[in-house]
Design an enzyme around this catalytic site. Structure first.
Site, mmCIF file in Angstrom:
data_model
loop_
_atom_site.group_PDB
_atom_site.id
_atom_site.type_symbol
_atom_site.label_atom_id
_atom_site.label_comp_id
_atom_site.label_asym_id
_atom_site.label_seq_id
_atom_site.Cartn_x
_atom_site.Cartn_y
_atom_site.Cartn_z
ATOM 1 N N GLU A 1 49.657 50.581 59.967
ATOM 2 C CA GLU A 1 48.808 49.377 59.970
ATOM 3 C C GLU A 1 49.351 48.282 60.880
ATOM 4 O OE1 GLU A 1 47.051 49.480 55.390
ATOM 5 O OE2 GLU A 1 48.693 48.130 55.857
ATOM 6 N N HIS B 1 39.726 49.865 53.407
ATOM 7 C CA HIS B 1 40.463 50.974 52.788
ATOM 8 C C HIS B 1 39.505 51.938 52.111
ATOM 9 C CE1 HIS B 1 43.260 47.619 53.216
ATOM 10 N NE2 HIS B 1 44.222 48.506 53.286
ATOM 11 N N HIS C 1 48.846 42.895 53.254
ATOM 12 C CA HIS C 1 47.655 42.640 52.432
ATOM 13 C C HIS C 1 47.578 43.573 51.209
ATOM 14 C CE1 HIS C 1 45.439 45.383 55.565
ATOM 15 N NE2 HIS C 1 45.985 46.128 54.630
ATOM 16 N N HIS D 1 55.677 50.978 54.831
ATOM 17 C CA HIS D 1 55.324 51.542 53.532
ATOM 18 C C HIS D 1 54.701 52.911 53.708
ATOM 19 C CE1 HIS D 1 51.432 49.727 54.654
ATOM 20 N NE2 HIS D 1 50.820 50.205 53.588
#
Lengths: 153, 288
Positions: free
Chosen positions: B249, B68, B21, B202
């Site tokens: 995540e 976030h 996302h 990431h």
């Protein structure tokens, strides 16, 4: 009894755990305030005065003024929080991430397009330790100047 | 004359979808850059998915994502938060809200799941009036492109993956099973999909930023389809070490997988590096 923290040896990485969240509480909440346009404007007009409104350590304030993100990580700020400062500076997340690696944005982008930083690079990172903070002239490095120019343009 | 008991239709989970996302994906869509050389390979992997979901016509998406530092800052850090509201505004994450339709909730189902899952020993936080950030809207964009209104209702389900520790992969997988039981017991004829978002490998912070582990991602995708139990043995440290500090995540994908049958059919897979700082992964799994 101390908490088990088996993650200290991941190179080039600060884990945002309870100790860091406690240390960085006000620094991170300052960043949250930059979600509002009026606060971004006030901050940019007089960064020092705006930072002084927050009960942060002098070290944290200096790291924000210097845009020294690796230092901010050590002082309990988290990337999703100081990402609000990237946007306040008109800087992309890609450029923000690049700035912490000591690479120019073009070189970082090229690395990403060629598949990203390889896991094998952990060996080099572990022996290199942290890179020096980017040099900045009176708190305004060349990249920051370019960014500011972009924002205003 | 009516029979003494009437068989009522119940909700059913038909499929699960996983995808990254990355905020820049939303920006690429919003700014009309999806045909640019940089973005075309990312979006090409969702052409099948958009045709597939047009045929599937789900009523509700149970959408697992993370906020976030948009709504949940350090003042409140719920590990699991379920959106029980009627509708959700699009968050201003510092550069103005994304120009996408507001998200309509499924409050009856959400309140039902909240109660059932807490009774099943998972302590959820109910939230109502929250804005939703790119973690929730980018997946909708990837699957539905740019409609005037989203063609589905959404139950937002936010997981803390920012302040360590997030819930473990095992905990997420078991929670997914509990969510499945709860949806299965809801008296309404609803086709429900469960989506898990975020990842894949990431790292956004520090000298290690830009970290990508394509081998790990490939193994994760394989295991998520065939051997999710094995993935449950990965520790949070394993994720940070192998998939980067923000790759953690991926535990959210295990909530989606836990809500599916043991056996699933992999309808589609897509993987591309990079989108900004991130490896983009995508899976469509149908229950069988």
């Amino acid at each position: 009894m101390a908490l088990d923290k088996p993650y200290g040896d991941i190179p080039g990485t600060t884990v945002f755990d309870s100790d860091m969240a406690r240390l960085g509480f006000h620094a991170n909440q300052f960043c949250m305030s930059l979600m509002k346009a009026e606060n971004r404007k006030r901050f940019l007009a007089d960064e020092r005065a705006y930072l002084d409104e927050w009960p942060m350590s002098e070290e944290q304030k200096k790291a924000f003024l210097d845009r020294n993100y690796n230092r901010l990580l050590e002082l309990g700020a988290n990337v999703y929080y100081f990402g609000k400062l990237f946007f306040t500076d008109g800087m992309s997340f890609e450029k923000g991430a690049a700035s912490m690696t000591g690479m120019a944005q073009d070189a970082y982008r090229a690395m990403m397009i060629s598949g990203g930083r390889r896991p094998e690079d952990d060996v080099r990172l572990a022996s290199a330790g942290r890179p020096k903070a980017p040099r900045r002239r009176s708190g305004q490095g060349p990249d920051a100047a370019a960014d500011r120019g972009n924002r205003r343009g | 004359m009516r029979p003494p008991t009437v068989a009522t239709a119940v909700a059913r989970v038909s499929a699960g979808v996983a995808m990254s996302h990355v905020p820049a994906i939303g920006a690429a869509s919003d700014l009309g850059k999806t045909d640019d050389d940089y973005w075309r390979p990312v979006f090409a992997g969702f052409e099948f998915s958009r045709r597939w979901i047009a045929q599937q016509r789900p009523d509700v998406i149970f959408l697992v994502y993370n906020d976030h530092a948009t709504v949940f800052d350090l003042n409140a850090i719920p590990t699991f938060a379920i959106g029980c509201g009627d509708e959700y505004e699009i968050a201003d994450e510092g550069w103005g809200p994304r120009p996408v339709p507001k998200v309509m909730g499924a409050p009856d189902l959400a309140w039902h799941v909240r109660q059932a899952v807490i009774q099943d020993d998972f302590d959820l936080t109910a939230v109502n009036n929250i804005a939703v950030d790119h973690g929730l809207t980018v997946p909708l964009t990837l699957m539905f492109d740019r409609p005037d209104a989203w063609p589905v209702l959404v139950v937002p389900f936010a997981v803390n993956v920012i302040v360590y520790p997030p819930p473990s992969g095992r905990r997420c997988f078991e929670l997914g099973k509990s969510v499945r039981k709860a949806i299965d017991s809801f008296d309404a004829d609803l086709n429900v999909q469960v989506w898990g978002t975020g990842g894949m490998s990431h790292q956004l912070q520090g000298p290690r930023a830009g970290f990508i582990n394509q081998d790990f991602d490939a193994r994760f995708l394989d295991a998520l389809v065939e051997e999710p139990e094995r993935l449950c043995r990965l520790s949070l440290i394993d994720y940070m070490r192998e998939a980067g500090s923000e790759g953690i995540e991926l535990v959210m994908w295990l909530i989606m997988r836990g809500a599916l049958n043991d056996k699933v059919t992999e309808m589609h897979r897509h993987y591309h590096v990079p989108a900004s700082n991130t490896a983009v992964g995508h899976l469509i799994l149908e229950n069988r």
